[in-house]
Design a protein around this motif. Structure first.
Motif, mmCIF file in Angstrom:
data_model
loop_
_atom_site.group_PDB
_atom_site.id
_atom_site.type_symbol
_atom_site.label_atom_id
_atom_site.label_comp_id
_atom_site.label_asym_id
_atom_site.label_seq_id
_atom_site.Cartn_x
_atom_site.Cartn_y
_atom_site.Cartn_z
ATOM 1 N N ARG A 50 0.842 -1.216 0.000
ATOM 2 C CA ARG A 50 0.000 0.000 0.000
ATOM 3 C C ARG A 50 0.870 1.256 0.000
ATOM 4 N NH1 ARG A 50 -6.083 -0.625 1.893
ATOM 5 N NH2 ARG A 50 -6.327 -2.828 1.395
ATOM 6 N N GLN A 51 1.987 1.182 0.702
ATOM 7 C CA GLN A 51 2.912 2.315 0.665
ATOM 8 C C GLN A 51 3.545 2.449 -0.712
ATOM 9 O OE1 GLN A 51 3.477 4.799 2.898
ATOM 10 N NE2 GLN A 51 4.656 5.622 1.173
ATOM 11 N N ALA A 52 3.867 1.306 -1.325
ATOM 12 C CA ALA A 52 4.436 1.323 -2.675
ATOM 13 C C ALA A 52 3.423 1.893 -3.668
ATOM 14 C CB ALA A 52 4.843 -0.090 -3.093
ATOM 15 N N LEU A 53 2.144 1.579 -3.476
ATOM 16 C CA LEU A 53 1.095 2.149 -4.324
ATOM 17 C C LEU A 53 1.139 3.669 -4.282
ATOM 18 C CD1 LEU A 53 -1.596 2.458 -5.859
ATOM 19 C CD2 LEU A 53 -2.782 1.841 -3.737
ATOM 20 N N ARG A 54 1.226 4.240 -3.086
ATOM 21 C CA ARG A 54 1.224 5.702 -2.952
ATOM 22 C C ARG A 54 2.499 6.315 -3.533
ATOM 23 N NH1 ARG A 54 -1.057 3.975 2.628
ATOM 24 N NH2 ARG A 54 -3.220 3.708 1.976
ATOM 25 N N THR A 55 3.613 5.625 -3.359
ATOM 26 C CA THR A 55 4.874 6.114 -3.931
ATOM 27 C C THR A 55 4.802 6.138 -5.451
ATOM 28 O OG1 THR A 55 6.158 5.278 -2.056
ATOM 29 C CG2 THR A 55 7.349 5.697 -4.106
ATOM 30 N N GLN A 56 4.344 5.031 -6.037
ATOM 31 C CA GLN A 56 4.238 4.951 -7.495
ATOM 32 C C GLN A 56 3.201 5.927 -8.030
ATOM 33 O OE1 GLN A 56 6.376 2.936 -9.386
ATOM 34 N NE2 GLN A 56 7.304 2.792 -7.366
ATOM 35 N N LEU A 57 2.129 6.121 -7.271
ATOM 36 C CA LEU A 57 1.079 7.057 -7.675
ATOM 37 C C LEU A 57 1.616 8.485 -7.714
ATOM 38 C CD1 LEU A 57 -1.876 7.585 -8.367
ATOM 39 C CD2 LEU A 57 -2.393 7.546 -5.910
ATOM 40 N N GLN A 58 2.334 8.883 -6.683
ATOM 41 C CA GLN A 58 2.914 10.226 -6.646
ATOM 42 C C GLN A 58 3.869 10.448 -7.813
ATOM 43 O OE1 GLN A 58 4.380 9.980 -2.528
ATOM 44 N NE2 GLN A 58 3.183 11.816 -2.066
ATOM 45 N N ARG A 59 4.667 9.454 -8.112
ATOM 46 C CA ARG A 59 5.635 9.590 -9.208
ATOM 47 C C ARG A 59 4.924 9.683 -10.559
ATOM 48 N NH1 ARG A 59 9.931 5.047 -6.923
ATOM 49 N NH2 ARG A 59 10.907 6.415 -5.359
ATOM 50 N N ALA A 60 3.891 8.880 -10.733
ATOM 51 C CA ALA A 60 3.176 8.881 -12.013
ATOM 52 C C ALA A 60 2.438 10.197 -12.240
ATOM 53 C CB ALA A 60 2.194 7.717 -12.062
ATOM 54 N N LEU A 61 1.882 10.767 -11.191
ATOM 55 C CA LEU A 61 1.071 11.980 -11.335
ATOM 56 C C LEU A 61 1.879 13.198 -11.761
ATOM 57 C CD1 LEU A 61 -1.388 11.625 -8.319
ATOM 58 C CD2 LEU A 61 -1.983 11.636 -10.755
ATOM 59 N N VAL A 62 3.155 13.221 -11.430
ATOM 60 C CA VAL A 62 3.963 14.390 -11.789
ATOM 61 C C VAL A 62 4.606 14.236 -13.164
ATOM 62 C CG1 VAL A 62 4.439 14.976 -9.392
ATOM 63 C CG2 VAL A 62 6.025 13.494 -10.620
ATOM 64 N N GLN A 63 4.381 13.100 -13.812
ATOM 65 C CA GLN A 63 4.962 12.882 -15.131
ATOM 66 C C GLN A 63 3.988 13.317 -16.226
ATOM 67 O OE1 GLN A 63 5.863 8.724 -14.328
ATOM 68 N NE2 GLN A 63 8.041 9.151 -14.407
ATOM 69 N N ARG A 64 4.531 13.613 -17.378
ATOM 70 C CA ARG A 64 3.722 14.115 -18.481
ATOM 71 C C ARG A 64 2.614 13.126 -18.848
ATOM 72 N NH1 ARG A 64 5.947 15.941 -24.493
ATOM 73 N NH2 ARG A 64 3.942 16.657 -25.285
#
Length: 252
Positions: free
Chosen positions: A186-200
């Motif tokens: 679940r923590q990895a989900l939030r980490t990956q989500l944050q990274r994906a959202l700031v990408q084009r």
């Protein structure tokens, strides 16, 4: 009694041997270079056919798509035969097989071969995140979700923490099996989500995957937990709020 004359080989000095030896080395290098060039050409031809299939799939007649697939398969197989130690050639072969399996051009036997190709590719280049990601996809297509799939995804994240496709595909898997995630996942989900959202185009791509998987509510549920607000995703969530009705789309 006169001694026997020395053999020709015995009379050759290092100076005499140097030229033939250099010639043999040059021939070997030239042959290797030719094979590498031919392999690269076959790879580019196969990759171009795969790209065409991915872009034009909905517009192609089944027979045409099948023909393109077989041509791409033959070209990429040829590339791997010519340069067997080129990791990328094996990875792209497996990527093609995964595409073929999803569209009815390949069967499970070919997909298991694709898994072996990916493992071989990783033996040659163990730190390539795209190969780990393809291995997760192929394993999932073969056997469903299991510990191996999660481990392959984790490896992809480790080696490609800021690669968009790694981030988005990871989020897709986490949302799909949200109820089964442990605390670390679940923590990895939030980490990956944050990274994906700031990408084009990251928000749009995440939304498309969540919509395809019927996980829009879960996506919005997780986005709302993030400290940093993301305008595009927040707007998408607000617009779709009234339509969230599916039980499968509710956070667990």
């Amino acid at each position: 009694m006169a001694s026997m004359p020395r053999s020709i080989l015995a009379r050759l000095t290092p100076r005499h041997l140097a030229a033939p030896l250099l010639m043999l080395i040059s021939i070997g290098l030239a042959a290797g270079s030719i094979a590498a060039l031919q392999g690269n050409l076959a790879y580019l031809q196969g990759k171009t056919l795969l790209s065409h299939l991915q872009v034009q799939q909905d517009e192609l007649e089944p027979a045409v798509g099948s023909t393109h697939y077989m041509r791409a398969h033959m070209r990429l197989q040829r590339a791997a035969e010519l340069v067997p130690n080129h990791a990328q050639y094996h990875t792209i072969q497996a990527q093609l097989s995964l595409y073929g399996f999803a569209h009815g051009y390949a069967d499970g036997v070919e997909l298991r071969t694709a898994k072996e190709q990916l493992l071989h590719s990783l033996s040659l280049r163990p730190s390539w995140p795209y190969t780990w990601l393809e291995l997760a996809k192929v394993s999932y297509s073969l056997d469903g979700i299991n510990d191996s799939v999660w481990q392959y995804l984790k490896q992809a994240q480790q080696y490609g923490p800021f690669i968009k496709e790694v981030n988005i595909t990871s989020v897709e898997f986490y949302l799909l099996y949200y109820a089964e995630l442990n605390a670390e996942q679940r923590q990895a989900l939030r980490t990956q989500l944050q990274r994906a959202l700031v990408q084009r185009d990251g928000a749009w791509l995440l939304w498309e995957r969540a919509q395809l998987r019927m996980r829009k509510t879960l996506l919005c549920h997780e986005v709302a937990k993030l400290q940093q607000q993301h305008q595009v995703m927040n707007n998408l969530c607000k617009r779709a709020q009234a339509n969230f009705a599916s039980v499968a789309d509710n956070p667990a």
